[in-house]
Design a protein around this motif. Structure first.
Motif, PDB file in Angstrom:
ATOM      1  N   UNK A  40       0.721  -1.029  -0.016  1.00 27.60           N
ATOM      2  CA  UNK A  40      -0.073  -0.010  -0.112  1.00 27.60           C
ATOM      3  C   UNK A  40       1.006   1.347  -0.046  1.00 27.60           C
ATOM      4  N   UNK A  41       2.071   1.112   0.195  1.00 30.89           N
ATOM      5  CA  UNK A  41       2.809   2.336   0.472  1.00 30.89           C
ATOM      6  C   UNK A  41       3.253   3.235  -0.757  1.00 30.89           C
ATOM      7  N   UNK A  42       2.928   2.699  -2.010  1.00 30.37           N
ATOM      8  CA  UNK A  42       3.286   3.527  -3.262  1.00 30.37           C
ATOM      9  C   UNK A  42       2.266   4.292  -3.657  1.00 30.37           C
TER      10      UNK A  42
ATOM     11  N   UNK B 153      -0.382   3.444  -5.138  1.00 32.32           N
ATOM     12  CA  UNK B 153      -1.070   2.854  -6.582  1.00 32.32           C
ATOM     13  C   UNK B 153      -2.504   2.254  -6.223  1.00 32.32           C
ATOM     14  N   UNK B 154      -2.979   2.491  -7.100  1.00 36.95           N
ATOM     15  CA  UNK B 154      -4.783   2.062  -6.965  1.00 36.95           C
ATOM     16  C   UNK B 154      -4.845   0.454  -6.791  1.00 36.95           C
ATOM     17  N   UNK B 155      -3.794  -0.277  -7.590  1.00 35.31           N
ATOM     18  CA  UNK B 155      -3.931  -1.576  -7.333  1.00 35.31           C
ATOM     19  C   UNK B 155      -3.952  -2.099  -5.691  1.00 35.31           C
ATOM     20  N   UNK B 156      -3.004  -1.271  -4.674  1.00 28.48           N
ATOM     21  CA  UNK B 156      -3.076  -1.641  -3.614  1.00 28.48           C
ATOM     22  C   UNK B 156      -3.477  -0.930  -2.637  1.00 28.48           C
TER      23      UNK B 156
END
Length: 357
Positions: A288-290, A292-295
């Motif tokens: 989740x740290x970047x 990005x939508x996927x995470x």
């Protein structure tokens, strides 16, 4: 396409062990899940996710969407997803094109995925026309059969715009008549009126066949079928509006995850008062740290007005190792036996031109 000159013996050695898809009916995961509920870390997360999925099945008003990204189908979960459709445990599917075409439709044609017993350098694999997904192999020549079949289906249809759902339904119809695998997700979804949406459909083996169809049609000076991505969004939103209470069982993330969640916002823009997705489970290894939508977490989606935080669960695990336990538990608890069948695919039925010839 004629197979290129390759070392046939070496290729046969590498493609010697087929992937065996797990059978969730052959074992009862309820005792394991029950004990995991008293544990910590990912075990407890999985137990809670399984309980939420069972609540979806038990809720007579809840329509369930299976959302798939990643390569779990090729890796051994293909029959698992098929059983969810066969036993009325999902009412709609949103997936990547690779999941539906390169993996499921591909096996529906009679082809297989293979376990990599060894992994030589990838240039060697390329020289043998073997495609690699981590430790899973696909015969590229067989995959070209998939491209060609998609081309033939496109050639048989009336030249007009189609949503991915409408085209995949034609693929299911084709497999029902000509397929070589009973447990094809595409075939069973067609037979059980479960709609499948692929918002990035041409980002798959289907894209090659559809491009060839368009190019050949242009050479003939004629019209060609096209894919209408706006119709995808509209149709899926129409289902959300009709469904009311909804639950999401998400494997991976990416475009399918965002696509199904956005139906809530789209319905509101169209002037409908709809509830956020009441239940949500996501199994992912994304970090989740970047940002990005996927995470993005399900809690984050709540800030967008898409998902309720009351009954949601993130499970950070490799999906192939945990989704069989969740699905087996739900199958054996049997809440699916009393569920009403939604048959959402019939919402969009319209006559299409019969295949030529």
């Amino acid at each position: 396409m004629t197979e290129p000159l390759v070392n046939d013996q070496r290729k046969a050695e590498l493609l010697s062990k087929q992937v065996r898809h797990i059978d969730i009916k052959s074992f009862d995961a309820r005792p394991i899940i029950d004990q995991m509920e008293g544990m910590s870390f990912t075990s407890r997360d999985l137990a809670r996710a399984t309980r939420i999925y069972n609540q979806m099945l038990e809720d007579k008003d809840c329509s369930i969407f299976l959302v798939i990204a990643g390569s779990t189908s090729a890796g051994g979960c293909m029959d698992l997803y098929a059983e969810l459709v066969r036993n009325n445990m999902v009412d709609g599917i949103v997936a990547t094109g690779a999941t539906i075409v390169d993996m499921d439709f591909f096996e529906g044609l009679g082809h297989k995925h293979y376990q990599a017993q060894e992994i030589p350098d990838d240039d060697t694999l390329r020289s043998l026309y073997i495609d690699r997904i981590y430790d899973t192999y696909i015969d590229e020549v067989a995959l070209q059969d998939c491209d060609h079949t998609i081309f033939e289906i496109a050639e048989s249809l009336e030249p007009r715009p189609y949503s991915s759902r409408a085209f995949i339904r034609e693929m299911g119809k084709w497999l029902a008549k000509n397929g070589k695998k009973e447990n094809s997700l595409v075939k069973l979804a067609y037979e059980h009126d479960v709609p499948i949406f692929c918002p990035a459909f041409t980002d798959s083996s289907a894209g090659f066949g559809l491009v060839k169809h368009q190019v050949d049609a242009m050479k003939r000076g004629g019209h060609y079928m096209t894919l209408d991505s706006i119709a995808d969004f509209r149709e899926l939103t129409d289902i959300k509006i009709k469904a009311g209470v909804t639950g999401l069982l998400m494997v991976g993330g990416g475009v399918p995850k965002n696509f199904i969640q956005d139906t809530v916002v789209c319905a509101e823009i169209l002037g409908h008062e709809v509830d956020v997705h009441k239940y949500a489970v996501q199994i992912t290894v994304a970090d989740v740290r970047d940002g990005a939508c996927s995470s993005s977490t399900l809690q984050e989606a709540a800030s967008w007005g898409k998902v309720s935080t009351a009954m949601e669960q993130m499970v950070f695990a490799e999906a192939g190792s945990v989704i069989p336990l969740l699905a087996s538990d739900a199958y054996h608890r049997g809440h699916w036996k009393t569920r009403a069948k939604r048959a959402y695919a019939t919402m969009f039925d319209r006559a299409v031109q019969a295949p030529k010839g």
